[in-house]
Design an enzyme around this catalytic site. Sequence first.
Site, mmCIF file in Angstrom:
data_model
loop_
_atom_site.group_PDB
_atom_site.id
_atom_site.type_symbol
_atom_site.label_atom_id
_atom_site.label_comp_id
_atom_site.label_asym_id
_atom_site.label_seq_id
_atom_site.Cartn_x
_atom_site.Cartn_y
_atom_site.Cartn_z
ATOM 1 N N LEU A 14 16.349 33.837 15.106
ATOM 2 C CA LEU A 14 17.078 34.578 16.133
ATOM 3 C C LEU A 14 18.459 34.987 15.634
ATOM 4 O O LEU A 14 18.920 36.094 15.895
ATOM 5 C CB LEU A 14 17.208 33.744 17.418
ATOM 6 C CG LEU A 14 15.886 33.205 17.979
ATOM 7 C CD1 LEU A 14 16.115 32.576 19.344
ATOM 8 C CD2 LEU A 14 14.839 34.301 18.070
ATOM 9 N N GLY A 71 23.329 27.941 16.195
ATOM 10 C CA GLY A 71 23.084 26.941 15.160
ATOM 11 C C GLY A 71 22.552 25.632 15.718
ATOM 12 O O GLY A 71 22.631 25.361 16.906
ATOM 13 N N ASN A 111 14.936 26.494 27.278
ATOM 14 C CA ASN A 111 14.102 26.167 28.449
ATOM 15 C C ASN A 111 13.757 24.675 28.457
ATOM 16 O O ASN A 111 13.364 24.148 29.501
ATOM 17 C CB ASN A 111 12.847 27.035 28.461
ATOM 18 C CG ASN A 111 11.823 26.640 27.413
ATOM 19 O OD1 ASN A 111 10.946 25.821 27.671
ATOM 20 N ND2 ASN A 111 11.919 27.196 26.216
ATOM 21 N N HIS A 112 13.936 23.997 27.316
ATOM 22 C CA HIS A 112 13.558 22.583 27.267
ATOM 23 C C HIS A 112 14.562 21.670 27.993
ATOM 24 O O HIS A 112 14.324 20.475 28.080
ATOM 25 C CB HIS A 112 13.278 22.156 25.820
ATOM 26 C CG HIS A 112 12.089 22.897 25.292
ATOM 27 N ND1 HIS A 112 10.801 22.610 25.709
ATOM 28 C CD2 HIS A 112 11.985 23.987 24.483
ATOM 29 C CE1 HIS A 112 9.956 23.464 25.146
ATOM 30 N NE2 HIS A 112 10.657 24.307 24.396
ATOM 31 N N TYR A 135 15.579 17.112 21.811
ATOM 32 C CA TYR A 135 16.084 18.489 21.671
ATOM 33 C C TYR A 135 16.586 19.012 23.028
ATOM 34 O O TYR A 135 17.722 19.507 23.135
ATOM 35 C CB TYR A 135 14.952 19.350 21.119
ATOM 36 C CG TYR A 135 15.202 20.837 21.150
ATOM 37 C CD1 TYR A 135 16.177 21.418 20.340
ATOM 38 C CD2 TYR A 135 14.442 21.667 21.976
ATOM 39 C CE1 TYR A 135 16.396 22.786 20.364
ATOM 40 C CE2 TYR A 135 14.649 23.034 22.001
ATOM 41 C CZ TYR A 135 15.629 23.593 21.206
ATOM 42 O OH TYR A 135 15.849 24.943 21.226
HETATM 43 C C1 15L Z 1 12.667 26.495 21.999
HETATM 44 O O1 15L Z 1 13.720 26.121 22.480
HETATM 45 C C2 15L Z 1 12.412 26.440 20.543
HETATM 46 O O2 15L Z 1 13.604 26.644 19.797
HETATM 47 C C3 15L Z 1 11.381 27.424 20.090
HETATM 48 O O3 15L Z 1 10.974 27.064 18.802
HETATM 49 C C4 15L Z 1 10.162 27.492 21.025
HETATM 50 O O4 15L Z 1 9.393 26.377 20.864
HETATM 51 C C5 15L Z 1 10.607 27.663 22.460
HETATM 52 O O5 15L Z 1 11.638 26.787 22.834
HETATM 53 C C6 15L Z 1 9.461 27.548 23.468
HETATM 54 O O6 15L Z 1 9.583 26.776 24.400
HETATM 55 O O7 15L Z 1 8.485 28.252 23.300
#
Ligand code: 15L
Length: 266
Positions: A14, A71, A111-112, A135
């Site tokens: 990105l 980053g 979104n996590h 994460y």
């Molecule tokens: C993220 O935050 C990740 O950086 C990316 O690799 C994807 O896995 C994405 O979420 C996702 O949820 O699809």
Amino acid sequence: MIKRLLITGAAGRLGSHLRGSLRPHAQTLRLSDIAPMAPAVAGEEVVPCELSDKLAVDRLVQGCQAIVHMGGIPNEQPFEKILDANIRGVMHIYEGARRHGVERVVFASSNHVVGFHRQGDLLETNCERRPDGHYGLSKSFGEDVARFYFDRYGIQSACLRIGSATHEPVDRRMLHTWLSYRDLSELVRCCLFAPSLGYTVAYGVSDNRDPWWSNAGARHLGFEPRDSAEAFRSERERVPALDPADPARIYQGGGFVKNGPFENDF
Ligand code: 15L
């Protein structure tokens, strides 16, 4: 036009896309990563930097008016790795921003941070956070850091809960979570130039059918996604659906909700 704009994570997927799309919006782009980056062209500065190194980040931030902080580690990893790159990293970025008078930060959240909400629920930007791993926890922490530096020091921030930013959606979940590269660029541009950003949370998602996330709380950004995962639906739906009892099918975070634990951490 921003005088000097720092993009961290500029070697990433990105970050390297934004390196191209944000070029017209800054007199100078300062590009940083620990991974190798393409050499600087006119109007660019390439500055390798380890985010866990506070002094190095401080020097990196000096002289910049705005930061797009992409980053850090972009997926689930053992805690110690996440601690250095994402948790220490985001603190160092904001502390550098405070020390050097940076006006605005766009923070690549994820979104996590809401991954343990159920698929099909429609989340607002002020919903409860339910991180789905180390994460997601680190991104949730980053959102708190952004909030704190706005409340105490007035540094304006957008925390972008990026969905699945890829060339095209590659599975059924991404029919809901997909963010095209074009929409990503536009969202970041809106955050950099919105007249008043304050502290804003926004979902990084294209105009997909049956969304899980609403940006009603971030209308002031003026972000209008132009792409949709719909064009890929028939192809993606040819792949068999996951078992309905699979947590990756139940929760918005998909496979992230069952990554780890990392037994080899000890
Ligand atoms: C993220 O935050 C990740 O950086 C990316 O690799 C994807 O896995 C994405 O979420 C996702 O949820 O699809």
